[in-house]
Design a protein around this motif. Sequence first.
Motif, PDB file in Angstrom:
ATOM      1  N   THR A 271     133.270  70.726 -19.151  1.00 42.93           N
ATOM      2  CA  THR A 271     133.624  70.364 -20.534  1.00 42.93           C
ATOM      3  C   THR A 271     134.571  71.362 -21.168  1.00 42.93           C
ATOM      4  O   THR A 271     134.853  71.264 -22.371  1.00 42.93           O
ATOM      5  CB  THR A 271     132.358  70.244 -21.420  1.00 42.93           C
ATOM      6  OG1 THR A 271     131.831  71.555 -21.686  1.00 42.93           O
ATOM      7  CG2 THR A 271     131.303  69.374 -20.777  1.00 42.93           C
ATOM      8  N   GLY A 272     135.038  72.328 -20.387  1.00 52.93           N
ATOM      9  CA  GLY A 272     135.892  73.362 -20.955  1.00 52.93           C
ATOM     10  C   GLY A 272     135.156  74.289 -21.901  1.00 52.93           C
ATOM     11  O   GLY A 272     135.763  75.011 -22.694  1.00 52.93           O
ATOM     12  N   GLY A 273     133.825  74.242 -21.815  1.00 53.54           N
ATOM     13  CA  GLY A 273     132.997  75.090 -22.667  1.00 53.54           C
ATOM     14  C   GLY A 273     132.601  74.461 -23.981  1.00 53.54           C
ATOM     15  O   GLY A 273     131.805  75.040 -24.738  1.00 53.54           O
ATOM     16  N   SER A 274     133.118  73.253 -24.281  1.00 58.30           N
ATOM     17  CA  SER A 274     132.793  72.606 -25.558  1.00 58.30           C
ATOM     18  C   SER A 274     131.407  71.981 -25.557  1.00 58.30           C
ATOM     19  O   SER A 274     130.828  71.737 -26.612  1.00 58.30           O
ATOM     20  CB  SER A 274     133.840  71.541 -25.898  1.00 58.30           C
ATOM     21  OG  SER A 274     133.870  70.523 -24.910  1.00 58.30           O
ATOM     22  N   GLY A 275     130.864  71.716 -24.384  1.00 56.41           N
ATOM     23  CA  GLY A 275     129.517  71.158 -24.289  1.00 56.41           C
ATOM     24  C   GLY A 275     129.509  69.650 -24.104  1.00 56.41           C
ATOM     25  O   GLY A 275     130.510  68.966 -24.347  1.00 56.41           O
ATOM     26  N   PHE A 276     128.369  69.121 -23.703  1.00 58.96           N
ATOM     27  CA  PHE A 276     128.203  67.689 -23.449  1.00 58.96           C
ATOM     28  C   PHE A 276     127.827  66.972 -24.747  1.00 58.96           C
ATOM     29  O   PHE A 276     127.001  67.460 -25.520  1.00 58.96           O
ATOM     30  CB  PHE A 276     127.134  67.461 -22.386  1.00 58.96           C
ATOM     31  CG  PHE A 276     127.489  68.040 -21.046  1.00 58.96           C
ATOM     32  CD1 PHE A 276     128.201  67.299 -20.113  1.00 58.96           C
ATOM     33  CD2 PHE A 276     127.122  69.343 -20.717  1.00 58.96           C
ATOM     34  CE1 PHE A 276     128.539  67.838 -18.876  1.00 58.96           C
ATOM     35  CE2 PHE A 276     127.453  69.899 -19.474  1.00 58.96           C
ATOM     36  CZ  PHE A 276     128.166  69.137 -18.561  1.00 58.96           C
ATOM     37  N   ASP A 277     128.419  65.812 -24.962  1.00 58.03           N
ATOM     38  CA  ASP A 277     128.142  65.055 -26.187  1.00 58.03           C
ATOM     39  C   ASP A 277     126.690  64.596 -26.248  1.00 58.03           C
ATOM     40  O   ASP A 277     126.069  64.601 -27.316  1.00 58.03           O
ATOM     41  CB  ASP A 277     129.060  63.825 -26.265  1.00 58.03           C
ATOM     42  CG  ASP A 277     130.527  64.211 -26.225  1.00 58.03           C
ATOM     43  OD1 ASP A 277     130.955  64.944 -27.136  1.00 58.03           O
ATOM     44  OD2 ASP A 277     131.234  63.798 -25.284  1.00 58.03           O
ATOM     45  N   ILE A 278     126.153  64.162 -25.089  1.00 57.42           N
ATOM     46  CA  ILE A 278     124.754  63.743 -24.997  1.00 57.42           C
ATOM     47  C   ILE A 278     124.125  64.441 -23.797  1.00 57.42           C
ATOM     48  O   ILE A 278     124.700  64.460 -22.702  1.00 57.42           O
ATOM     49  CB  ILE A 278     124.625  62.217 -24.805  1.00 57.42           C
ATOM     50  CG1 ILE A 278     125.157  61.469 -26.030  1.00 57.42           C
ATOM     51  CG2 ILE A 278     123.175  61.821 -24.536  1.00 57.42           C
ATOM     52  CD1 ILE A 278     125.165  59.945 -25.853  1.00 57.42           C
ATOM     53  N   VAL A 279     122.970  65.018 -24.010  1.00 56.14           N
ATOM     54  CA  VAL A 279     122.171  65.561 -22.906  1.00 56.14           C
ATOM     55  C   VAL A 279     120.854  64.798 -22.869  1.00 56.14           C
ATOM     56  O   VAL A 279     120.111  64.789 -23.852  1.00 56.14           O
ATOM     57  CB  VAL A 279     121.892  67.073 -23.079  1.00 56.14           C
ATOM     58  CG1 VAL A 279     121.080  67.590 -21.889  1.00 56.14           C
ATOM     59  CG2 VAL A 279     123.186  67.854 -23.227  1.00 56.14           C
ATOM     60  N   PHE A 280     120.599  64.125 -21.751  1.00 56.68           N
ATOM     61  CA  PHE A 280     119.339  63.395 -21.579  1.00 56.68           C
ATOM     62  C   PHE A 280     118.479  64.225 -20.638  1.00 56.68           C
ATOM     63  O   PHE A 280     118.743  64.306 -19.439  1.00 56.68           O
ATOM     64  CB  PHE A 280     119.597  62.001 -20.988  1.00 56.68           C
ATOM     65  CG  PHE A 280     118.426  61.052 -21.124  1.00 56.68           C
ATOM     66  CD1 PHE A 280     117.121  61.504 -21.154  1.00 56.68           C
ATOM     67  CD2 PHE A 280     118.639  59.687 -21.216  1.00 56.68           C
ATOM     68  CE1 PHE A 280     116.046  60.635 -21.288  1.00 56.68           C
ATOM     69  CE2 PHE A 280     117.575  58.794 -21.339  1.00 56.68           C
ATOM     70  CZ  PHE A 280     116.279  59.274 -21.375  1.00 56.68           C
ATOM     71  N   ASP A 281     117.452  64.849 -21.186  1.00 56.75           N
ATOM     72  CA  ASP A 281     116.600  65.760 -20.431  1.00 56.75           C
ATOM     73  C   ASP A 281     115.322  65.057 -19.997  1.00 56.75           C
ATOM     74  O   ASP A 281     114.372  64.934 -20.767  1.00 56.75           O
ATOM     75  CB  ASP A 281     116.269  66.986 -21.285  1.00 56.75           C
ATOM     76  CG  ASP A 281     115.666  68.113 -20.470  1.00 56.75           C
ATOM     77  OD1 ASP A 281     115.121  67.837 -19.389  1.00 56.75           O
ATOM     78  OD2 ASP A 281     115.757  69.270 -20.922  1.00 56.75           O
ATOM     79  N   THR A 282     115.298  64.600 -18.742  1.00 56.94           N
ATOM     80  CA  THR A 282     114.094  63.942 -18.221  1.00 56.94           C
ATOM     81  C   THR A 282     113.130  64.956 -17.615  1.00 56.94           C
ATOM     82  O   THR A 282     112.036  64.587 -17.198  1.00 56.94           O
ATOM     83  CB  THR A 282     114.456  62.891 -17.154  1.00 56.94           C
ATOM     84  OG1 THR A 282     114.889  63.548 -15.953  1.00 56.94           O
ATOM     85  CG2 THR A 282     115.545  61.961 -17.655  1.00 56.94           C
ATOM     86  N   VAL A 283     113.539  66.226 -17.559  1.00 58.88           N
ATOM     87  CA  VAL A 283     112.672  67.297 -17.072  1.00 58.88           C
ATOM     88  C   VAL A 283     111.850  67.836 -18.230  1.00 58.88           C
ATOM     89  O   VAL A 283     110.625  67.973 -18.155  1.00 58.88           O
ATOM     90  CB  VAL A 283     113.502  68.416 -16.420  1.00 58.88           C
ATOM     91  CG1 VAL A 283     112.596  69.563 -15.958  1.00 58.88           C
ATOM     92  CG2 VAL A 283     114.312  67.869 -15.252  1.00 58.88           C
ATOM     93  N   GLY A 284     112.536  68.147 -19.330  1.00 56.16           N
ATOM     94  CA  GLY A 284     111.865  68.580 -20.553  1.00 56.16           C
ATOM     95  C   GLY A 284     111.164  69.911 -20.413  1.00 56.16           C
ATOM     96  O   GLY A 284     111.497  70.737 -19.562  1.00 56.16           O
ATOM     97  N   GLY A 285     110.167  70.134 -21.281  1.00 56.53           N
ATOM     98  CA  GLY A 285     109.498  71.413 -21.292  1.00 56.53           C
ATOM     99  C   GLY A 285     110.488  72.520 -21.615  1.00 56.53           C
ATOM    100  O   GLY A 285     111.381  72.356 -22.442  1.00 56.53           O
ATOM    101  N   LYS A 286     110.365  73.630 -20.916  1.00 54.41           N
ATOM    102  CA  LYS A 286     111.247  74.769 -21.183  1.00 54.41           C
ATOM    103  C   LYS A 286     112.693  74.476 -20.776  1.00 54.41           C
ATOM    104  O   LYS A 286     113.602  75.194 -21.190  1.00 54.41           O
ATOM    105  CB  LYS A 286     110.722  76.007 -20.468  1.00 54.41           C
ATOM    106  CG  LYS A 286     109.411  76.527 -21.057  1.00 54.41           C
ATOM    107  CD  LYS A 286     108.971  77.818 -20.407  1.00 54.41           C
ATOM    108  CE  LYS A 286     107.686  78.341 -21.055  1.00 54.41           C
ATOM    109  NZ  LYS A 286     107.214  79.609 -20.435  1.00 54.41           N
ATOM    110  N   ASN A 287     112.899  73.426 -19.975  1.00 53.62           N
ATOM    111  CA  ASN A 287     114.268  73.054 -19.616  1.00 53.62           C
ATOM    112  C   ASN A 287     115.053  72.589 -20.838  1.00 53.62           C
ATOM    113  O   ASN A 287     116.285  72.531 -20.813  1.00 53.62           O
ATOM    114  CB  ASN A 287     114.273  71.963 -18.549  1.00 53.62           C
ATOM    115  CG  ASN A 287     115.659  71.751 -17.947  1.00 53.62           C
ATOM    116  OD1 ASN A 287     116.204  72.649 -17.313  1.00 53.62           O
ATOM    117  ND2 ASN A 287     116.229  70.577 -18.175  1.00 53.62           N
TER     118      ASN A 287
END
Length: 328
Positions: free
Chosen positions: A209-225
């Motif tokens: 992303t060139g360091g700008s970050g992802f527009d959406i992050v879908f975290d199916t791991v969750g917890g401390k992740n």
Amino acid sequence: MKAMVLNEYGENAKFAPKEVEMPIVKNGEVLVKISASSINTVDTMIRNMGKDLPFSPENPAILGMDFAGTIEKVGEGITEFSIGDEVYGCAGGLADLQGTLADYIAADSQLIAHKPKNLTMREAAALPLVGITAYEGLTRAGIKSGLNVLVHGGAGGVGHLAVQLAKYFGANVFSTGTGEIQNEVVNSFGATFIDFMKEDVETYTKKHTGGSGFDIVFDTVGGKNLLNSFEAAALNGQVSTTVSLLKLDLNPVHFKGLSLHVVFMLIPMLHNFNREKHGEILRNITKIVEAGNLKPLLDEQEFSLENVGEAYSRLESGKAIGKVVVEN
């Protein structure tokens, strides 16, 4: 009818065959002869934890939430389904709702949809819970064409469908995982694989992303992740997760102006709240599947209803690649 029941809860609890009464079909319900049902992590949690969870059924309990089968009877007020229709849904296995590890289920018609014609019963049974979760997590986050989307755990149950759905919606999709098998799964769906054991969050976020970050992050791991998700997200980005049962520092969420969406798809069943939404999502999923844009990944091992205990062990082993399904 025949059912597999739990007479007690606990990690060593065994499923036992039992003849039970046929379910009574109420207004708004359909009687479905079950052909297959899939095992989800929440099912194993109920078996292991029992009444430590507020939504576990009373013993003797019939577990199982997902199913695919054929309608044999329709209750009053039903117009969209008929006898002989092949359907699928997530409609039981918690609180006072009879589960799917049985010959039949009386299912709320709002929680089901017509089965995709291009899927087998076994494939269709693998979809409802994880499919609804993936769809809800992406749509609540405002998924649309052109966004950069990161899915944590893209080879998992929810994750592999979230990757495919994000691609369907036109996003640029990336997925974390590790190992050659997970790499192959993610790549087969047209997404870019990120091995989290080889690259840290800062490295892969800058790379993709060139360091700008992802527009959406879908975290199916969750917890401390979730901390990794916050780090990977763009300013004013969207984070969806299925696992948020922990105490966590939300400072990164504040300073980035992130929106956090917690997806707990059991709410409609538990509280009889907006159940029609699940039927609507399943109808949309059926269209996407029939158009060739979504396909469930099934574990290679096959199980019958009688050896459902082995199916639970397979899922808990962590060795399953794809959804674990039992067939009647």
